[in-house]
Design a protein around this motif. Structure first.
Motif, mmCIF file in Angstrom:
data_model
loop_
_atom_site.group_PDB
_atom_site.id
_atom_site.type_symbol
_atom_site.label_atom_id
_atom_site.label_comp_id
_atom_site.label_asym_id
_atom_site.label_seq_id
_atom_site.Cartn_x
_atom_site.Cartn_y
_atom_site.Cartn_z
ATOM 1 N N ASP A 163 -12.369 1.828 -10.723
ATOM 2 C CA ASP A 163 -12.618 2.283 -9.367
ATOM 3 C C ASP A 163 -12.758 1.208 -8.484
ATOM 4 O OD1 ASP A 163 -13.145 4.069 -7.052
ATOM 5 O OD2 ASP A 163 -15.308 4.342 -7.840
ATOM 6 N N LEU A 164 -11.706 0.088 -8.658
ATOM 7 C CA LEU A 164 -12.038 -1.183 -8.212
ATOM 8 C C LEU A 164 -11.391 -1.162 -6.790
ATOM 9 C CD1 LEU A 164 -12.921 -3.813 -8.880
ATOM 10 C CD2 LEU A 164 -10.992 -4.629 -9.902
ATOM 11 N N TRP A 165 -12.077 -0.605 -5.862
ATOM 12 C CA TRP A 165 -11.568 -0.360 -4.490
ATOM 13 C C TRP A 165 -12.540 -1.570 -3.793
ATOM 14 C CZ3 TRP A 165 -14.408 1.011 -0.096
ATOM 15 C CH2 TRP A 165 -15.797 1.672 -0.420
ATOM 16 N N ASN A 166 -11.983 -2.223 -2.488
ATOM 17 C CA ASN A 166 -12.702 -3.227 -1.896
ATOM 18 C C ASN A 166 -14.201 -3.120 -1.760
ATOM 19 O OD1 ASN A 166 -12.951 -5.586 -0.231
ATOM 20 N ND2 ASN A 166 -13.080 -4.105 1.304
ATOM 21 N N GLY A 167 -14.825 -1.856 -1.709
ATOM 22 C CA GLY A 167 -16.135 -1.813 -1.413
ATOM 23 C C GLY A 167 -16.926 -1.902 -2.794
ATOM 24 N N GLU A 189 -2.740 -2.727 -14.664
ATOM 25 C CA GLU A 189 -2.333 -2.517 -13.312
ATOM 26 C C GLU A 189 -2.895 -1.743 -12.537
ATOM 27 O OE1 GLU A 189 1.980 -2.106 -13.608
ATOM 28 O OE2 GLU A 189 2.386 -3.930 -14.726
ATOM 29 N N THR A 190 -3.793 -0.795 -13.186
ATOM 30 C CA THR A 190 -4.465 0.172 -12.101
ATOM 31 C C THR A 190 -5.315 -0.235 -11.461
ATOM 32 O OG1 THR A 190 -3.978 1.960 -14.000
ATOM 33 C CG2 THR A 190 -5.756 2.551 -12.249
ATOM 34 N N ASP A 191 -6.216 -1.273 -12.067
ATOM 35 C CA ASP A 191 -7.067 -2.039 -11.253
ATOM 36 C C ASP A 191 -6.636 -2.793 -10.094
ATOM 37 O OD1 ASP A 191 -9.791 -1.167 -12.588
ATOM 38 O OD2 ASP A 191 -9.857 -2.969 -13.804
ATOM 39 N N LEU A 192 -5.546 -3.347 -10.279
ATOM 40 C CA LEU A 192 -4.950 -4.356 -9.561
ATOM 41 C C LEU A 192 -4.224 -3.449 -8.262
ATOM 42 C CD1 LEU A 192 -3.283 -7.015 -11.754
ATOM 43 C CD2 LEU A 192 -5.305 -7.039 -10.558
ATOM 44 N N ALA A 193 -3.580 -2.294 -8.363
ATOM 45 C CA ALA A 193 -3.263 -1.382 -7.450
ATOM 46 C C ALA A 193 -4.319 -0.793 -6.860
ATOM 47 C CB ALA A 193 -2.326 -0.305 -8.407
ATOM 48 N N MET A 194 -5.325 -0.285 -7.352
ATOM 49 C CA MET A 194 -6.573 -0.133 -6.377
ATOM 50 C C MET A 194 -7.033 -1.113 -5.439
ATOM 51 S SD MET A 194 -9.797 2.145 -7.399
ATOM 52 C CE MET A 194 -8.915 3.257 -8.293
ATOM 53 N N LEU A 195 -7.009 -2.643 -5.932
ATOM 54 C CA LEU A 195 -7.525 -3.497 -4.972
ATOM 55 C C LEU A 195 -6.524 -3.498 -3.853
ATOM 56 C CD1 LEU A 195 -8.338 -6.519 -7.310
ATOM 57 C CD2 LEU A 195 -9.931 -5.361 -5.913
ATOM 58 N N ALA A 196 -5.147 -3.308 -4.152
ATOM 59 C CA ALA A 196 -4.302 -3.273 -2.921
ATOM 60 C C ALA A 196 -4.470 -2.343 -1.911
ATOM 61 C CB ALA A 196 -2.740 -3.479 -3.729
ATOM 62 N N PHE A 198 -6.883 -0.541 -1.038
ATOM 63 C CA PHE A 198 -7.767 -0.494 0.052
ATOM 64 C C PHE A 198 -8.246 -1.865 0.493
ATOM 65 C CE2 PHE A 198 -8.732 3.214 -2.477
ATOM 66 C CZ PHE A 198 -8.699 4.365 -1.619
ATOM 67 N N GLY A 199 -7.183 -2.685 0.422
ATOM 68 C CA GLY A 199 -7.024 -3.902 1.321
ATOM 69 C C GLY A 199 -8.220 -4.976 0.741
ATOM 70 N N CYS A 200 -8.303 -5.421 -0.342
ATOM 71 C CA CYS A 200 -9.468 -6.346 -1.079
ATOM 72 C C CYS A 200 -8.816 -7.825 -0.252
ATOM 73 C CB CYS A 200 -9.292 -6.474 -2.415
ATOM 74 S SG CYS A 200 -10.653 -7.497 -3.033
ATOM 75 N N PRO A 201 -9.948 -8.594 0.329
ATOM 76 C CA PRO A 201 -9.559 -9.621 0.895
ATOM 77 C C PRO A 201 -9.243 -10.939 -0.122
ATOM 78 C CG PRO A 201 -12.060 -8.945 1.541
ATOM 79 C CD PRO A 201 -11.480 -7.949 0.643
ATOM 80 N N LEU A 202 -8.322 -11.698 0.394
ATOM 81 C CA LEU A 202 -7.870 -12.683 -0.436
ATOM 82 C C LEU A 202 -7.281 -12.095 -1.711
ATOM 83 C CD1 LEU A 202 -10.800 -15.248 0.107
ATOM 84 C CD2 LEU A 202 -8.798 -15.222 1.129
ATOM 85 N N LEU A 203 -6.508 -10.949 -1.531
ATOM 86 C CA LEU A 203 -6.048 -10.479 -2.708
ATOM 87 C C LEU A 203 -4.804 -11.622 -3.533
ATOM 88 C CD1 LEU A 203 -5.643 -8.055 -4.594
ATOM 89 C CD2 LEU A 203 -3.849 -7.084 -2.889
ATOM 90 N N GLY A 204 -4.217 -12.211 -2.569
ATOM 91 C CA GLY A 204 -3.280 -13.237 -3.150
ATOM 92 C C GLY A 204 -3.717 -14.187 -4.002
ATOM 93 N N ASP A 205 -5.230 -14.612 -3.529
ATOM 94 C CA ASP A 205 -5.794 -15.599 -4.520
ATOM 95 C C ASP A 205 -6.331 -14.919 -5.921
ATOM 96 O OD1 ASP A 205 -5.637 -18.153 -2.920
ATOM 97 O OD2 ASP A 205 -6.205 -16.834 -1.309
ATOM 98 N N ILE A 206 -6.483 -13.766 -5.599
ATOM 99 C CA ILE A 206 -7.080 -13.008 -6.834
ATOM 100 C C ILE A 206 -6.010 -12.858 -7.819
ATOM 101 C CG2 ILE A 206 -7.974 -10.888 -7.692
ATOM 102 C CD1 ILE A 206 -9.433 -10.389 -4.799
#
Length: 260
Positions: A163-167, A189-196, A198-206
Motif C-alpha cells: 500500500d505504498l502510496w505517498n502518504g 513493480e506493484t510497489d513502484l507503480a503505487m508510488l508513481a 500518488f506522486g511520491c516526492p523525488l521518485l526519480g531518485d528513489i
C-alpha cells in the motif's frame, strides 16, 4: 524512551472493527523490518489499539530518497513463499486501509493479481455507483488477460509493502520511513507503480537508488498501469467516481498494451 503514536480500532479500524486489524499491521511491519526495510517500529499491539514509535518530520532530500530506493529493493529481494503469502506468522485477516485483503496464495502472479487484488473490489465499486458498467467491463477484460499470464515473467514473489502510496512514506531526519503496510508476497513493480500513482516526492531518485541494487526489467514503465489496477480498484470501491474513471482508463491502457 520512545515517544508513542497510538491508534485505536474505533478511530482507525474498519467499520464494525475487526480483531485482526492491528495484528495484521504489526505482522506486516515486522516482516518488512526483518528484511531491513525502513519501517516504523511497533512498540505494543493489542486487539483494540497499536502503539508505534512517533516519527519526527523532515523535508525529503535526494540522498534520503536514493537510500530509500535501495532499501526498498533489498526488501523486495527478501522474497515471500508465494504470490499472496501473508507476513510470516500471521494467519488472520489482512487489510489494505480499512478494507479486507485476500491471503489466498498462488504460484503465478497474473492469476493471483487479477483474482485477489483487482476483482474483489469491483462489485463494491459498482454498488456504490463509483464504477460505470462500461468501465467495469473493461476492467474485467483486463483481469482475464492478466490472469492468462500474458504479463507473467520469471520474477519470484517479492516481499512488498502493498500500500505504498505517498502518504505511507514518512520523511524523517533519519530518512524515509514506511508506515501502514498491506504486506504480502507480490510483484515488486506493484510497489513502484503505487508510488508513481500518488506522486511520491523525488521518485526519480528513489528509482535510481532502487536500480543501483536491483535493476528493473526492461519495459517496466509500460506496465505501470497494470500494477495500478489494484490501488485504483480499492479506491474506486469507496472513494468516489473519479477513481472508477481512472480505473477504467488504466484497464483500457492494459488492453492496448497487450495488443501491442
Amino acid at each position: 524512551m520512545s515517544r508513542v503514536f497510538r491508534k485505536t480500532l474505533r478511530d482507525s479500524g474498519p467499520p464494525g472493527g475487526h480483531p485482526d486489524f492491528f495484528a495484521a499491521e504489526a505482522a506486516g511491519l515486522r516482516w518488512l523490518a526483518a528484511a531491513g526495510a525502513p519501517v516504523v517500529r511497533v512498540l505494543r499491539v493489542g486487539v483494540d489499539a497499536i502503539e508505534l514509535e512517533l516519527l519526527d518530520s523532515a523535508r525529503p532530500d535526494r540522498r534520503a530518497a536514493r537510500e530509500f530506493g535501495a532499501a526498498l529493493a533489498r526488501t523486495h529481494d527478501a522474497g515471500a513463499p508465494r504470490f499472496g503469502s501473508p507476513p510470516d506468522g500471521h494467519r488472520g485477516q489482512l487489510f489494505i486501509g480499512r478494507r479486507t485483503l485476500s491471503s489466498v496464495e498462488y504460484d503465478t502472479w497474473g492469476e493471483f493479481y487479477a483474482r485477489e487484488r483487482v476483482e474483489p473490489y469491483l462489485r463494491p465499486a459498482l454498488d456504490a455507483g463509483y464504477l460505470t458498467a462500461a468501465d467495469h467491463d473493461a476492467v474485467r477484460q483486463a483481469c482475464e488477460l492478466i490472469a492468462s499470464g500474458v504479463f507473467d515473467d520469471d520474477e519470484p514473489p517479492a516481499r512488498i509493502h502493498g500500500d505504498l502510496w505517498n502518504g505511507n512514506v514518512q520523511w524523517t531526519s533519519g530518512g524515509a520511513v514506511m508506515i501502514d503496510p498491506a504486506a504480502h508476497g507480490g510483484h515488486r513493480e506493484t510497489d513502484l507503480a503505487m508510488l508513481a500513482l500518488f506522486g511520491c516526492p523525488l521518485l526519480g531518485d528513489i528509482l535510481a537508488g532502487y536500480e543501483d541494487v536491483h535493476p528493473l526489467v526492461e519495459g517496466w514503465q509500460d506496465r505501470i498501469e497494470v500494477h495500478q489496477l489494484h490501488p485504483l480498484a480499492v479506491h474506486a470501491a469507496g472513494h468516489g467516481p473519479s477513481y472508477g474513471t481512472a480505473l477504467g482508463r488504466a484497464a483500457r491502457a492494459v488492453l492496448a498494451l497487450a495488443r501491442g
